[in-house]
Design a protein around this motif. Structure first.
Motif, short mmCIF file in Angstrom:
data_model
loop_
_atom_site.label_atom_id
_atom_site.label_comp_id
_atom_site.label_asym_id
_atom_site.label_seq_id
_atom_site.Cartn_x
_atom_site.Cartn_y
_atom_site.Cartn_z
N SER A 1172 0.83 -1.20 0.00
CA SER A 1172 0.00 0.00 0.00
C SER A 1172 0.86 1.26 0.00
CB SER A 1172 -0.91 -0.01 1.22
OG SER A 1172 -1.79 -1.11 1.19
N SER A 1177 -1.07 4.25 -1.50
CA SER A 1177 -2.47 4.16 -1.06
C SER A 1177 -2.60 3.79 0.40
CB SER A 1177 -3.21 3.12 -1.91
OG SER A 1177 -2.57 1.85 -1.80
N SER A 1189 4.01 7.42 -4.63
CA SER A 1189 4.07 6.02 -5.06
C SER A 1189 5.44 5.72 -5.62
CB SER A 1189 3.01 5.76 -6.13
OG SER A 1189 3.39 6.38 -7.35
#
Length: 1668
Positions: A1172, A1177, A1189
């Motif tokens: 994640s 996220s 990310s």
């Protein structure tokens, strides 16, 4: 954050602001606002009360919102604490509770910690107020800041009703000073009582009492400064002064507390005693009356101090009467004459009580006596008589307070000169008369009854010297106004200065002539012709240069004429002399003073040095050496050396040569004189006598080594040119040239024999100077010249100042000094001086002799470790070969390296670790450097084998640390130095705390790199328990408590900022990168990986790293620059970017390691959390913004630096060949240019042109000089570019590895994998095309990454052909294919890069996507668009390369051909035929069996794959009629026949020992047969020629065919062994395929009919033959 930390921060801000080093004013003002009430209360304590005692007894206690039940132990400790601090019990409980956590950090009991924190808070609080007032009074501060701070202070003074109560606050401070005095008395009484009754105190009690005394004294000191400032700000009243006088009246002990009152008293007197202030005469007179009447009527316990106070008062009070007629003094009922007499009598009485002795004692005892000045000390001792002496246990006075005291003593002396000039005149007249009577009485019968003359004026001058020394802004008052009273004072007293006054006057004169400006002013004063001396008045005349030189020459001539009895050699001072040549007892002091004054002015001013050396009337050097005769007192000789030191300060070769030649003449032969001072036939014995004389006295040795240190110090530029610090021919007329005798004297006599014979202080002073000598001798050697000569193979003799390089090596002090470094006697002193009590070092100034001698010893060891390789491997062999037996050996031959001596002094290791943990930057940094060198030494780190068991023991460095249990305290001390706060960051990277942090991290990093998988000293200090070849963790150690050095480093790597005002700073990034590197080494090493990964998981480490990593772009500032700026690559901005890339690489690497670990441990929840985070996220980032990310973290790839480095257009090919000799291995193994060696090379080039102008172009020299900086700048940029390129590649590779690991081991589902692939291709494809077109190294990594990423997708699945996701995937893959296929033909691509592109293209062409109806046409268009050049490139790699490149190129050609065929095109086959590739490919089959037989077994699998690829391509070509014709025409059948592959019976002709090898053989046979079958079928049955060739082919290889058919019919069926069963199944399958192909060939060629027919013909023929 507790209140102690907060007040410490406020104090730090105020301290920085007071030094004009802070910009965060808003925070400071806010903190002050929050502390107004605390500062108003100051040091008030809540008294004990019955209520608080009852509450304590009840056991109920509340702190904040929490209620506690107190146990008996806590209540007892709280009661003891309350009694000890005389504090309310409730506050004592709070203190004790707050001390619990801190007690672990301080390693003290909670009670002791509470006392420490209590006093520390009060000390910071009161000193913060002191700093606040200091800043308000600072005229150099901005008015706005001062006004804001003044408002805060006025709010402190305001009462609850809002009234400003400055006088009350002043009185409160005075009362608090008195309370502190009482408190200290109680502690002293308690200590004395314990001693009296014989009570033994424990170490904890002693420490607590000592700390209380220390803090209370510091608080008392700060209060003294506060009151002083309050007086200046007019926040006081006359009543305050009266109470002050009453308070100091009660002082009965002479200690530092008394000195704390000095500036308070003088400032009050200046405000309330001077006519220039606003006070009335009546008020001043009231104070005057108290002081005068008290002198006789109310004597103080400290009588001398009372006299000093009265003198300070009279200096100001007399301003009311100075220059005023006696009949008008401002008060009607005052008798002017009577008052004048009272003042005169009061001054006389005050002086008779020892007022000036008291003031002089204060001056001398405040200043550090460690670096004592022997001549000055001797003068002061004669002036002090029975003055008070501070007890040895007295607290040290802070340097800032010393400055305040001297500032106010300046006010006193200035006022005394201005307001009491008649007193000064009277002093001078009276003392001259007394002295005259004293001199006359020495030869009379009453000599024993004589009293020494008063010395008030001498004392006054020395007091002035203290007041003005080191304070140029104060000294300026003497020189800025030549009409002023201070300059007039100098002029008046310099006339007819008597001999006793010369010493004191010169001391004062030296103090006011510090700095070149004031030294030049003093020089002008001394050269004034109006004050020139006459020969008739030589004995008592003006102080001038002429007078000074005449006096020196006069006594120098006496020495020359009567060297044995020229000057009294006994202890001089006020004693009597029997020497008829000494005119006055003070003559030696006068000579010293003159010499010291000359030395001082020479050291301060270049113009003075030049002027003195230019004097022809007095040859100063000759005179000085004459005064250095052995018959002269040693102190005068020491002062004479000081003059030579001052004259040598210029460091010009001419002056040094002059003094060196004169010195060597004096030492070795004897200086010319009217009558020789010594007669000797041996130059050596003459030098020995001189050296022996010097070595008799500490002062003389100290001064002589100072002279040598200046003389051997090279100029920086001359060092580059290979110059000696002395004339090359020095001493050549009477011995071997050089300064070896001086080196032997310094190291062999001074250090090895004499140093330890003195007391500790003198030994440290002498050793510190000798170690400085060694550092100059070793550090001044230019080893780069020697190494460059070896590297280039060229003679550099014509490029250096010395006659030859060999001569330079031989004569330079380096060689002889380095030889002494392996002498046992020298090493004994060196190691002795390197051992000190760390508490002593921590509590003394860094400039103290203890610290300086220790630092010198450590720096000498550092130089030895750095230079011993050059000496042992290069210099010593060279000298032995060139200069056999010319030196007396001094080194111990058994010491092969310096480490041999360390091995028997391992205590040094422990000492160094403790020194590294001190706050003394000058000591910590070299200690860490030396530890690093020891830790990297193989000799010191060799592990030992146990005699009892075969296991390895720890190396000696670890044993010495762990054996004494020193690792934990040292680890904690080093860890504490790694803590930081925002205030420290504001100080910048030049702050000492930052440099210490960097040194600690560098030491740990380099030590770990030296042996990552074997325990070393770094592991022990980090908190691990080292056990032979393994490490473990102590369950009760600091590592498990998360207080180890490792945890501090990990914390720093996480949270240390790397940007200032939005700009990423190199210094901060570099420090943080060091920390990351250490953690990376530990988690990556097998030795510590499991322990470290577990420890990091507790932070949590990865989450914090990921969240805190900054994103970069085109607008990002690097050291204030964007990467587009032209000078980016040539500045620290480039290094900042390099550090950033290293951090990113560490982040990716650690994340990948964490994924592997979690997958191995099957920790699915933690792994999902990590996923994640990686894909941006996670919900852990709540409140701190968006998580980047992994695709966002590829931002660094967009920083385009490809055009930052222009080509170097200067220099010739020969120059470049020389530059390449400067290439070395830099950080992390990155090749780079050694900038120091390069600068040396360019310097030598310039030197060569300067020395050989005839053979060069006239502009060559100017060009070389002009180009030097450009060349250095270019190569500096080149180094930065290379480092960035390497680290950028490493970061990109780590990023790619991380994404692949997430893709492969992250547990992603198919849909997630597809999504990740799409995102990856979306950001990679355009970058891949961009980099490939420009051919940047990143291209290869991106291509490999994409290849691996795509390989994990099931591209043959038809699922990717449908839906929106399928469309996106197809689009991305097609773009990737197009980019890769185009990049194949780029001119600069390497075979490795093309191989990656081949793989990508092959994967795409082999997928269902490329063959779909939607993409088939587009694919073919791309293939046609790349053109023939691309196909030719692939073809060349298919045969011209080796390894996998050839195989994948063949596979790609096969795929391209099949794609064309899917489009009903023979485009690829035609191109291959046109390039003659098919012919070469067919011919290659003929060598098949030969290559297989000759290939190594390891290469066999790849070779087989390559042949299968060739056969597969031929099979694809043969699938078309045209292709079949081409390969048939190329000789397919003949090539197969020539290979003899099918002519071999596997049962008879092959050595195949297993079914696997047999299968490989049959696979190859199958591929060949399939090719033949495809060729036959493509030609068709109508092609009789091909059919005939095929029949013949089968007939020729009938034996193999029959064998395969037979083997297939009786193949071994599945056995019990699963492996054997599997092999049997594989073999059965391949045999079935072979039978099928044979069947096709037999049918297609009609082979059976052909064979029957042939058999019949043979049968018929035999019959006819038989029966014919």
């Amino acid at each position: 954050m507790d209140k102690l930390t907060i007040i410490e921060g406020l104090h730090s801000d105020l301290n920085l602001l007071s030094r004009h080093q802070i910009n965060v004013i808003d925070r400071l003002l806010a903190d002050l606002d929050a502390h107004v009430e605390a500062l108003r209360k100051l040091l008030d304590r809540t008294p004990k009360s019955a209520e608080s005692r009852i509450q304590l007894i009840s056991g109920k206690f509340r702190i904040g919102d929490q209620d506690f039940d107190l146990n008996n132990e806590f209540k007892n400790e709280a009661t003891e604490l309350s009694d000890m601090l005389d504090l309310n019990e409730t506050e004592a409980c709070t203190l004790l509770y707050e001390a619990r956590t801190a007690s672990e950090e301080l390693d003290r009991t909670p009670s002791a910690t509470a006392v420490i924190r209590f006093h520390a808070y009060r000390t910071f609080l009161v000193d913060s107020l002191r700093l606040l007032l200091k800043i308000i009074l600072d005229d150099e501060q901005e008015d706005e800041i001062r006004e804001a701070l003044k408002k805060r202070f006025e709010s402190i003074l305001s009462s609850s009703q809002g009234r400003k109560e400055g006088s009350a606050f002043t009185q409160k401070c005075l009362d608090t000073m008195r309370n502190i005095e009482h408190w200290l008395n109680r502690i002293s009484d308690q200590i004395q009582k314990m001693i009296t009754v014989g009570q033994v105190s424990n170490a904890n009690q002693d420490e607590v009492m000592g700390l209380q005394q220390q803090h209370l004294s510091m608080q008392h000191e700060s209060l003294g400064a506060i009151i002083t400032y309050l007086v200046k700000l007019d926040y006081t009243s006359l009543d305050n002064l009266k109470k002050l006088l009453a308070q100091i009246h009660q002082l009965d002990k002479w200690n530092t507390l008394v000195i704390h009152y000095v500036p308070v008293i003088i400032s009050f007197f200046y405000n309330y005693g001077s006519v220039h202030r606003t006070v009335t005469h009546i008020d001043s007179r009231s104070i005057h009356k108290i002081l005068v009447e008290g002198l006789d009527g109310n004597p103080w316990p400290l009588r001398q101090f009372q006299g000093a106070v009265l003198v300070w008062w009279l200096a100001e009070y007399n301003s009311w009467y100075f220059d005023l007629p006696d009949e008008h003094v401002g008060i009607e009922d005052e008798d002017g004459e009577k008052e004048a007499n009272i003042r005169t009598d009061a001054l006389a009485k005050a002086l008779s009580t020892g007022a000036f002795q008291c003031i002089l004692s204060i001056c001398s005892q405040m200043t550090s006596s460690d670096w004592y000045d022997p001549a000055r000390l001797g003068l002061i001792r004669t002036l002090l008589n029975d003055a008070f002496v501070l007890p040895q246990e007295s607290a040290t006075i802070s340097q800032w307070y010393v400055e305040i005291v001297f500032e106010h003593l300046e006010i006193f002396t200035s006022s005394f000169i201005q307001n009491l000039p008649n007193a000064l005149r009277e002093f001078k007249s009276k003392e001259e008369d007394q002295r005259r009577q004293y001199i006359n009485g020495l030869s009379s019968d009453i000599a024993n009854e004589l009293q020494e003359p008063d010395k008030h004026l001498e004392r006054f001058f020395v007091i002035m010297s203290y007041a003005y020394e080191g304070r140029p802004e104060a000294a300026n008052a003497f020189w800025e106004d030549t009409e002023g009273y201070l300059y007039g004072f100098l002029q008046w007293f310099s006339r007819r200065v008597s001999t006793p006054l010369v010493g004191a006057f010169c001391e004062m004169f030296r103090a006011i002539s510090v700095g070149e400006e004031f030294a030049n002013a003093a020089h002008t004063f001394l050269t004034d012709t109006s004050q020139a001396a006459t020969s008739r008045a030589r004995r008592a005349t003006s102080l001038s240069w002429e007078q000074i030189f005449e006096e020196l020459e006069f006594y120098a001539n006496k020495v020359r004429d009567s060297p044995i009895a020229a000057v009294n050699t006994s202890s001089y001072g006020a004693g009597k002399t029997k020497s008829i040549d000494v005119d006055e007892p003070e003559t030696p002091v006068m000579l010293e003073s003159y010499l010291r004054l000359i030395s001082h002015l020479c050291l301060q001013s270049a113009s003075v040095r030049t002027w003195i050396l230019s004097q022809t009337r007095c040859k100063v050097i000759d005179t000085v050496f004459a005064l250095s005769n052995s018959s002269v007192p040693s102190r005068i000789r020491a002062c004479a050396y000081g003059v030579l030191t001052g004259l040598s300060a210029e460091q010009t070769p001419e002056v040094h040569s002059l003094i060196w030649n004169s010195l060597d003449q004096w030492v070795s032969v004897g200086f010319p004189s009217t009558r020789p001072s010594r007669i000797t036939n041996s130059v050596t014995s003459a030098a020995n006598i001189t050296f022996e004389t010097i070595a008799l006295d500490f002062e003389e040795m100290s001064a002589f080594i100072d002279l040598l240190n200046v003389l051997i110090t090279p100029q920086e530029i001359s060092q580059l040119y290979g110059a000696l610090p002395f004339p090359e021919s020095l001493g050549s007329s009477h011995r071997m040239p050089g300064i070896d005798p001086y080196i032997d004297f310094v190291l062999g006599t001074m250090l090895a024999q004499k140093a330890l014979s003195f007391d500790t202080l003198k030994a440290r002073i002498l050793c510190s100077k000798i170690f400085h000598f060694v550092r100059i001798a070793l550090g001044g050697f230019n080893e780069r010249i020697l190494l460059l000569a070896q590297q280039t193979g060229q003679s550099l003799d014509d490029t250096i100042d010395c006659s030859s390089l060999v001569t330079y090596v031989h004569l330079h002090p380096f060689s002889r000094t380095m030889e002494w470094m392996f002498n046992e006697k020298f090493l004994k002193v060196l190691f002795l001086m390197s051992h000190h009590d760390v508490s002593e070092i921590s509590n003394t100034l860094s400039t103290a002799p203890a610290n300086v001698s220790l630092l010198g010893a450590i720096e000498v060891m550092n130089l030895i470790m750095q230079l011993q390789t050059t000496y042992l491997d290069v210099v010593r062999p060279l000298l032995k070969a060139q200069f056999v037996a010319r030196r007396q050996p001094v080194s111990n031959p058994s010491l092969t390296s310096f480490e041999d001596s360390i091995s028997v002094h391992l205590r040094l290791i422990t000492d160094l670790t403790y020194y590294a943990g001190t706050c003394h930057e000058d000591l910590a940094l070299p200690s860490l450097e030396l530890l690093k060198q020891f830790a990297k030494s193989r000799k010191l780190n060799n592990s030992q084998v146990s005699k009892i068991s075969p296991q390895l023991l720890n190396n000696r460095l670890i044993d010495i640390l762990q054996g004494n249990n020193d690792t934990d305290p040292v680890s904690k001390a080093l860890g504490d130095l790694l803590d930081w706060d925002e205030r420290e960051l504001e100080s910048g990277t030049d702050a000492p705390c930052f440099r210490i942090k960097f040194a600690i991290l560098d030491f740990i990093e380099e030590t770990l790199k030296a042996s990552e998988d074997i325990p070393n000293m770094a592991h022990a200090l980090l908190g691990f328990q080292c056990n032979g070849l393994s490490v473990s963790l102590d369950s009760e150690g600091i590592f498990m408590q998360r207080a180890s050095l490792f945890h501090k480093i990990a914390n720093l790597s996480l949270y240390y900022p790397c940007a200032v005002d939005g700009s990423l700073e190199y210094g901060l990034l570099n420090l943080k990168t060091k920390a990351w590197s250490i953690v990376h080494i530990l988690w990556n090493a097998k030795l510590t990986s499991s322990l470290v990964m577990a420890a990091l998981a507790e932070f949590p480490y990865l989450e914090s790293l990921w969240i805190n990593t900054p994103l970069v772009g085109s607008s990002t500032l690097w050291q204030g620059h964007t990467y587009q700026e032209a000078d980016f690559m040539f500045s620290d901005a480039a290094r900042a970017f390099e550090c950033f890339l290293r951090q990113r690489s560490f982040l990716y690497t650690y994340a990948a390691s964490q994924v592997r670990l979690l997958t191995f441990e099957n920790s699915l929840t933690a792994r999902n959390q990590l996923l994640s985070i990686a894909f941006g996220s996670s919900d852990i980032n709540e409140g701190v913004g968006t998580i980047p990310s992994i695709f966002d973290l590829l931002d660094f790839l967009d920083v385009d630096l490809s055009k930052q480095m222009p080509d170097l257009t200067i220099g010739t090919p020969a120059d470049w060949a020389l530059y390449e000799n400067c290439i070395t291995t830099g950080k992390d193994g990155i090749p780079c240019f050694d900038m120091d060696s390069l600068e040396q090379l360019l310097t030598l080039k310039i030197s060569h042109l300067q020395r050989n102008p005839a053979g060069t172009d006239s502009t060559a020299l100017d060009k070389a000089i002009g180009e030097k900086d450009d060349v250095l700048s270019y190569f500096n940029g080149l180094n930065n570019q290379q480092a960035i390129q390497v680290t950028r590649i490493a970061a990109l590779r780590a990023w790619a590895d991380l994404l692949l690991i997430l893709f492969q081991q992250g547990g992603l589902e198919a849909a997630q994998k597809t999504s990740v692939t799409v995102q990856a291709l979306q950001i990679i494809s355009p970058r891949l095309e961009l980099f490939a077109n420009a051919y940047q190294p990143e291209t290869h990594i991106l291509a490999q990454f994409v290849r691996s990423l795509v390989a994990d997708l099931d591209l043959k699945s038809t699922a990717l052909l449908t839906g929106r996701v399928g469309e996106v995937v197809q689009e991305r893959l097609f773009e990737l294919f197009k980019v890769s296929l185009k990049a194949i033909s780029y001119p600069d691509t390497t075979i490795e890069l093309r191989e990656s592109f081949y793989n990508i293209c092959h994967q795409y062409l082999d997928s269902a996507i490329s063959r779909s109806e939607n993409n088939r046409d587009n694919t073919m268009q791309v293939i046609r668009a790349v053109g023939e050049w691309t196909i030719e490139t692939i073809s060349e790699d298919a045969f011209g390369s080796a390894g996998t490149s050839s195989m994948i190129a063949l596979l790609l050609l096969d795929a391209l051909a099949r794609s064309a065929m899917d489009d009903n095109s023979t485009y690829i086959i035609d191109l291959l035929a046109r390039n003659n590739f098919l012919t070469v490919l067919v011919e290659a089959l003929s060598r098949m069996l030969i290559e297989l037989d000759q290939s190594p077994k390891a290469d066999m699998p790849l070779l087989l794959k390559t042949y299968h690829a060739k056969l597969s391509l031929l099979l694809t070509v043969a699938s078309t009629r045209a292709g079949a014709n081409m390969i048939t025409s190329a000789g397919l059948f003949s090539s197969i026949r020539a290979s003899r592959l099918l002519s071999t019976d596997p049962d008879l002709g092959l050595d195949l020992d297993n079914s696997s090898s047999l299968k490989q053989f049959y696979d190859l046979v199958l591929a060949v047969l399939q090719l033949v079958a495809a060729t036959v079928l493509s030609h068709g049955a109508q092609n009789k020629q091909t059919v005939e060739q095929a029949r013949s082919f089968l007939q020729e290889h009938r034996l193999l065919m029959v064998g395969i058919l037979k083997r297939e019919s009786k193949v071994v069926k599945y056995g019990q062994d699963p492996k054997s069963a599997g092999e049997a199944r594989d073999l059965e399958g391949i045999l079935e395929e072979l039978v099928e192909v044979y069947t096709v060939l037999i049918v297609a060629t009609g082979y059976l009919e052909y064979e029957d027919k042939t058999a019949k013909m043979k049968s018929n023929g035999r019959e006819r033959l038989v029966f014919s």
